[in-house]
Design an enzyme around this catalytic site. Sequence first.
Site, PDB file in Angstrom:
ATOM      1  N   MET A  29      11.390  24.701   1.251  1.00 34.87           N
ATOM      2  CA  MET A  29      10.605  23.913   0.307  1.00 34.87           C
ATOM      3  C   MET A  29      11.486  23.119  -0.644  1.00 34.87           C
ATOM      4  O   MET A  29      11.201  21.951  -0.947  1.00 34.87           O
ATOM      5  CB  MET A  29       9.656  24.821  -0.482  1.00 34.87           C
ATOM      6  CG  MET A  29       8.835  24.065  -1.522  1.00 34.87           C
ATOM      7  SD  MET A  29       7.662  25.122  -2.405  1.00 34.87           S
ATOM      8  CE  MET A  29       6.404  25.362  -1.147  1.00 34.87           C
ATOM      9  N   LYS A  76       0.842  -1.197   0.000  1.00 35.54           N
ATOM     10  CA  LYS A  76       0.000   0.000   0.000  1.00 35.54           C
ATOM     11  C   LYS A  76       0.880   1.250   0.000  1.00 35.54           C
ATOM     12  O   LYS A  76       2.074   1.192   0.240  1.00 35.54           O
ATOM     13  CB  LYS A  76      -0.951  -0.013   1.206  1.00 35.54           C
ATOM     14  CG  LYS A  76      -0.272  -0.085   2.558  1.00 35.54           C
ATOM     15  CD  LYS A  76      -1.305  -0.185   3.660  1.00 35.54           C
ATOM     16  CE  LYS A  76      -0.632  -0.270   5.034  1.00 35.54           C
ATOM     17  NZ  LYS A  76      -1.613  -0.299   6.129  1.00 35.54           N
ATOM     18  N   TYR A 110      15.572  30.216   7.115  1.00 28.55           N
ATOM     19  CA  TYR A 110      14.381  30.912   7.586  1.00 28.55           C
ATOM     20  C   TYR A 110      14.236  30.814   9.099  1.00 28.55           C
ATOM     21  O   TYR A 110      14.512  29.783   9.710  1.00 28.55           O
ATOM     22  CB  TYR A 110      13.128  30.316   6.951  1.00 28.55           C
ATOM     23  CG  TYR A 110      13.014  30.519   5.469  1.00 28.55           C
ATOM     24  CD1 TYR A 110      12.988  31.798   4.911  1.00 28.55           C
ATOM     25  CD2 TYR A 110      12.893  29.428   4.607  1.00 28.55           C
ATOM     26  CE1 TYR A 110      12.872  31.978   3.545  1.00 28.55           C
ATOM     27  CE2 TYR A 110      12.773  29.596   3.233  1.00 28.55           C
ATOM     28  CZ  TYR A 110      12.768  30.879   2.711  1.00 28.55           C
ATOM     29  OH  TYR A 110      12.646  31.059   1.359  1.00 28.55           O
TER      30      TYR A 110
END
Length: 378
Positions: free
Chosen positions: A318, A39, A270
């Site tokens: 990101m 799965k 950041y």
Amino acid sequence: MERLNRYRTYAHISLDNIKHNGQIAKNVFPGKKIMSVLKADAYGHGIEGVVPAYETFTDYYAVATVEEGLKIRKQSKKPILIFGPVPEGLMETAARNNLTFTVGSLSYAKKLSDLLGNTGNSAQCQLKIDTGLNRSGIRWRDKDSAMIQIKEIYGLKNLDFTGVYTHFACGEGKAEWELEFTKMQFDRFIEACREMEAENLPLGIKHCTSTGGSLVHLEYQLDMVRLGMLPLGMSYSDESVSSLGLKIAMKWVSFIAQIEEIYPGDAVSYGCIFYAERPMRIAMVTCGYADGYRRAYSNKTHVLINGKRVRVVGRVAMDYLLIDVTDVPDVKIGDEVILLGTDGVNTVSAQELSVFGESVSGEVTCSISARVPRMYNQ
């Protein structure tokens, strides 16, 4: 350099390592059928790419969705169990492709039976008994009430039952309360099986343990063990991986794109959650949380470069993360960075990363996003 010119990050999956781990499973669980749980796109490893390796040791597959089952069916004729309920609009497709349904309630069984009757199909099914997870299945608390439902289910047309199973809440747990809870669940399951046998209802294959439960509770394995993590070189602990001799199937790689000198007091990334306390060399790595290297790993985890463990510093962005290469000689732009896997004598495991993400090893590999190419070889 060829891969650097084509990719910013990629995941390499070793089919040989999967085969190796599968053989270990057959040796550790002699006489038991092996159900390979694929799965979540084989825990992020890619169903289509890994099935050829699984075919060498698997007796039975399991998935969460019809779509996953169909991917396996293109390459295998072996039984495929769908753990969860199948949407009504996909029931006919699942039956036509010989996927095995999980039946966990009388209402679902009736809906499935009626639909199959209307389409002229029949389906293989396995009955799920809820023994304490309290999520899905026939609740085994009042056996008389449960047996009324089970007998009605078995009396429905178009459903052919080939197995019965349950799912443990803490099967790999070794604390006293966890052992007691798992024993309670197992005892309930065995009682259900005996009651069904007394009514001449076919049990088929009986199974109740996943990777952790199969290894911790040898006495609970029954006819088949369900293995999700083990063939991929993962287990409920790194100690278990080492003792079994498993090999990690996935190596997640990225690259150094830039190296900068920073000075005491300089902040990194950041939020300024890391400040240099000495002169440092900081390298930018071309991978971030959009690739699946989670923001929760910020300032906590390690990666491997030139065989050495180095720490991630500052907040994971990101598309990039930063690492401290101050003490790594000869590091240069283009060098590979191992985010997950082994480099020399050092390893970063999914289990290690899961601790910092407050998750489990399976979630680590499942979180690696689709924009990270998967590559396969022997």
